[in-house]
Write a protein that holds these residues in place. Structure first.
Motif, PDB file in Angstrom:
ATOM      1  N   LEU A  47       0.825  -1.203   0.000  1.00 12.07           N
ATOM      2  CA  LEU A  47       0.000   0.000   0.000  1.00 12.07           C
ATOM      3  C   LEU A  47       0.865   1.261   0.000  1.00 12.07           C
ATOM      4  N   LEU A  48       1.943   1.229   0.772  1.00  9.79           N
ATOM      5  CA  LEU A  48       2.846   2.376   0.789  1.00  9.79           C
ATOM      6  C   LEU A  48       3.451   2.587  -0.597  1.00  9.79           C
ATOM      7  N   ALA A  49       3.846   1.502  -1.254  1.00  8.68           N
ATOM      8  CA  ALA A  49       4.427   1.614  -2.590  1.00  8.68           C
ATOM      9  C   ALA A  49       3.443   2.232  -3.574  1.00  8.68           C
ATOM     10  N   ALA A  50       2.155   1.955  -3.380  1.00  9.87           N
ATOM     11  CA  ALA A  50       1.129   2.537  -4.250  1.00  9.87           C
ATOM     12  C   ALA A  50       0.864   3.992  -3.917  1.00  9.87           C
ATOM     13  N   LEU A  51       0.655   4.277  -2.644  1.00  8.83           N
ATOM     14  CA  LEU A  51       0.185   5.596  -2.235  1.00  8.83           C
ATOM     15  C   LEU A  51       1.247   6.673  -2.380  1.00  8.83           C
ATOM     16  N   GLU A  52       2.502   6.348  -2.097  1.00 11.63           N
ATOM     17  CA  GLU A  52       3.528   7.384  -2.064  1.00 11.63           C
ATOM     18  C   GLU A  52       3.807   7.987  -3.437  1.00 11.63           C
ATOM     19  N   ARG A  53       3.417   7.301  -4.511  1.00 12.39           N
ATOM     20  CA  ARG A  53       3.669   7.814  -5.858  1.00 12.39           C
ATOM     21  C   ARG A  53       2.474   8.576  -6.436  1.00 12.39           C
ATOM     22  N   LEU A  54       1.333   8.552  -5.753  1.00 14.53           N
ATOM     23  CA  LEU A  54       0.132   9.180  -6.298  1.00 14.53           C
ATOM     24  C   LEU A  54       0.008  10.634  -5.843  1.00 14.53           C
ATOM     25  N   PRO A  55      -0.293  11.556  -6.768  1.00 14.54           N
ATOM     26  CA  PRO A  55      -0.560  12.935  -6.367  1.00 14.54           C
ATOM     27  C   PRO A  55      -1.830  13.011  -5.514  1.00 14.54           C
ATOM     28  N   ILE A  56      -1.802  13.809  -4.469  1.00 11.38           N
ATOM     29  CA  ILE A  56      -2.973  13.993  -3.611  1.00 11.38           C
ATOM     30  C   ILE A  56      -3.265  15.489  -3.528  1.00 11.38           C
ATOM     31  N   PHE A  57      -4.430  15.890  -4.012  1.00  7.32           N
ATOM     32  CA  PHE A  57      -4.850  17.282  -3.964  1.00  7.32           C
ATOM     33  C   PHE A  57      -5.908  17.463  -2.874  1.00  7.32           C
ATOM     34  N   ALA A  58      -5.913  18.623  -2.283  1.00 10.33           N
ATOM     35  CA  ALA A  58      -6.981  18.994  -1.360  1.00 10.33           C
ATOM     36  C   ALA A  58      -7.977  19.857  -2.123  1.00 10.33           C
ATOM     37  N   VAL A  59      -9.272  19.527  -1.998  1.00  8.94           N
ATOM     38  CA  VAL A  59     -10.324  20.287  -2.666  1.00  8.94           C
ATOM     39  C   VAL A  59     -11.352  20.722  -1.624  1.00  8.94           C
ATOM     40  N   ARG A  60     -12.203  21.678  -2.008  1.00  3.90           N
ATOM     41  CA  ARG A  60     -13.154  22.244  -1.040  1.00  3.90           C
ATOM     42  C   ARG A  60     -14.229  21.242  -0.644  1.00  3.90           C
ATOM     43  N   ARG A  61     -14.875  20.647  -1.657  1.00  2.48           N
ATOM     44  CA  ARG A  61     -16.007  19.770  -1.361  1.00  2.48           C
ATOM     45  C   ARG A  61     -16.195  18.798  -2.508  1.00  2.48           C
ATOM     46  N   ILE A  62     -16.561  17.555  -2.187  1.00  4.13           N
ATOM     47  CA  ILE A  62     -16.805  16.527  -3.194  1.00  4.13           C
ATOM     48  C   ILE A  62     -18.243  16.055  -3.039  1.00  4.13           C
ATOM     49  N   ALA A  69     -21.681  14.718   0.892  1.00  3.46           N
ATOM     50  CA  ALA A  69     -20.297  15.034   0.575  1.00  3.46           C
ATOM     51  C   ALA A  69     -19.418  13.834   0.882  1.00  3.46           C
ATOM     52  N   ALA A  70     -18.454  13.593   0.017  1.00  4.34           N
ATOM     53  CA  ALA A  70     -17.526  12.479   0.210  1.00  4.34           C
ATOM     54  C   ALA A  70     -16.209  13.005   0.756  1.00  4.34           C
ATOM     55  N   ALA A  71     -15.456  12.105   1.394  1.00  7.33           N
ATOM     56  CA  ALA A  71     -14.156  12.502   1.945  1.00  7.33           C
ATOM     57  C   ALA A  71     -13.087  12.543   0.869  1.00  7.33           C
ATOM     58  N   ALA A  72     -13.213  11.695  -0.152  1.00 15.44           N
ATOM     59  CA  ALA A  72     -12.182  11.638  -1.186  1.00 15.44           C
ATOM     60  C   ALA A  72     -12.729  10.967  -2.432  1.00 15.44           C
ATOM     61  N   THR A  73     -12.034  11.178  -3.540  1.00 20.84           N
ATOM     62  CA  THR A  73     -12.363  10.514  -4.791  1.00 20.84           C
ATOM     63  C   THR A  73     -11.080  10.390  -5.595  1.00 20.84           C
ATOM     64  N   THR A  74     -11.106   9.579  -6.641  1.00 15.56           N
ATOM     65  CA  THR A  74      -9.924   9.384  -7.479  1.00 15.56           C
ATOM     66  C   THR A  74     -10.257   9.731  -8.911  1.00 15.56           C
ATOM     67  N   GLU A  75      -9.443  10.592  -9.503  1.00 14.41           N
ATOM     68  CA  GLU A  75      -9.605  10.982 -10.904  1.00 14.41           C
ATOM     69  C   GLU A  75      -8.349  10.544 -11.636  1.00 14.41           C
ATOM     70  N   LYS A  76      -8.499   9.616 -12.586  1.00  9.26           N
ATOM     71  CA  LYS A  76      -7.333   9.008 -13.212  1.00  9.26           C
ATOM     72  C   LYS A  76      -6.475   8.434 -12.087  1.00  9.26           C
ATOM     73  N   LEU A  77      -5.273   8.977 -11.890  1.00  9.60           N
ATOM     74  CA  LEU A  77      -4.438   8.521 -10.778  1.00  9.60           C
ATOM     75  C   LEU A  77      -4.193   9.638  -9.781  1.00  9.60           C
ATOM     76  N   ILE A  78      -5.063  10.634  -9.756  1.00  9.77           N
ATOM     77  CA  ILE A  78      -4.980  11.717  -8.782  1.00  9.77           C
ATOM     78  C   ILE A  78      -6.032  11.488  -7.704  1.00  9.77           C
ATOM     79  N   ILE A  79      -5.627  11.565  -6.450  1.00  8.30           N
ATOM     80  CA  ILE A  79      -6.562  11.464  -5.335  1.00  8.30           C
ATOM     81  C   ILE A  79      -6.949  12.869  -4.900  1.00  8.30           C
ATOM     82  N   ASP A  80      -8.248  13.148  -4.898  1.00  6.31           N
ATOM     83  CA  ASP A  80      -8.771  14.407  -4.365  1.00  6.31           C
ATOM     84  C   ASP A  80      -9.312  14.151  -2.963  1.00  6.31           C
ATOM     85  N   VAL A  81      -8.869  14.942  -1.991  1.00  9.18           N
ATOM     86  CA  VAL A  81      -9.324  14.804  -0.611  1.00  9.18           C
ATOM     87  C   VAL A  81     -10.049  16.083  -0.212  1.00  9.18           C
ATOM     88  N   SER A  82     -11.260  15.945   0.322  1.00  9.73           N
ATOM     89  CA  SER A  82     -12.049  17.102   0.731  1.00  9.73           C
ATOM     90  C   SER A  82     -11.554  17.629   2.072  1.00  9.73           C
TER      91      SER A  82
END
Length: 254
Positions: A47-62, A69-82
């Motif tokens: 899991l660490l090998a997967a997560l550490e290479r993925l971009p993680i953006f903070a967004v206002r609301r999902i 509202a959701a806590a997070a979502t994945t777009e392509k290989l970008i993780i958006d976190v609310s």
């Protein structure tokens, strides 16, 4: 071109974001918690090998299709976190949310959903991925309501059920109850753009380079790191190799 810009250039507000990415204290708080998240997930090297290479953006609301509202979502290989939903999560739950989104990326769920009803497909993916995480020892706190493979297919386990089978079973049950199943239906996520608040983690900028060859090599590099992890669960390996068959096959010359 800076690495930050290479990751963020797809976002219309990228230039502004580059100038203000540290101005929101909630973004800074999420970024500061990442070392704790990695320590929480440290028993799971794959899991660490997967997560550490993925971009993680903070967004206002999902938003979700139900207006919540959701806590997070994945777009392509970008993780958006609310920042609204995730900032106050307990460490164990924040780690689970990020692990859940990393699973969507690893299992190539955005590719699997194409041509299917995405509402049903996302539900099926969530159930399968959360079962795989649970079986690997990654779970949220008791406050979270989760559904697992055996709740849909009694007596069956994630190691013997594919996403495709789970999707068809759930779709058939929805139709039997009079719920609409629309092949090709798209819901929030994927092509959606959310109001960005900042950057939690840059990950590997080559995943979004302008050169498709660079992107393909970065994706194979990312997948190889996970596939080489000694503790990778066999059922997760099967899902990765199935979902990314074309990319991994190209690497092997098939």
């Amino acid at each position: 071109m800076t690495e930050r810009w290479r990751v963020l250039r797809e976002y219309p507000e990228a230039e502004k974001l580059l100038q203000t990415m540290d101005s929101d204290p909630r973004v800074a708080a999420l970024r500061a918690r990442m070392p704790e998240v990695y320590r929480e997930l440290s028993p799971h090297r794959w899991l660490l090998a997967a997560l550490e290479r993925l971009p993680i953006f903070a967004v206002r609301r999902i938003p979700t299709p139900l207006g919540e509202a959701a806590a997070a979502t994945t777009e392509k290989l970008i993780i958006d976190v609310s920042v609204e939903e995730a900032a106050g999560l307990e460490l164990r739950d924040l780690a689970f949310v990020l692990a859940h989104e990393a699973m969507h990326a690893l299992m190539a769920d955005n590719l699997r959903w194409r041509g299917r009803d995405q509402l049903v497909a996302e539900y099926a993916s969530d159930i399968l991925n959360d079962t795989l995480l649970r079986d690997a020892g990654v779970t949220p706190t008791a406050a979270w309501e989760r559904y697992y493979v055996e709740d849909v297919l009694p007596g069956r386990g994630a190691e013997e059920v594919t996403f495709e089978e789970l999707y068809e079973v759930i779709a058939a049950r929805w139709r039997a109850k009079g719920r609409e199943v629309v092949p090709g239906r798209h819901i929030a996520g994927g092509k959606e753009r959310y109001e960005a608040a900042g950057v939690v983690q840059l990950g590997d900028p080559d995943l979004y380079d302008e050169d498709p060859g660079v992107v393909a090599r970065a994706r194979r590099r990312w997948l190889r790191a996970v596939l080489r992890a000694p503790d990778l669960p066999p059922a997760v390996r099967r899902g990765i190799e199935s979902g990314w068959a074309d990319l991994l096959g190209a690497r092997r010359g098939k």
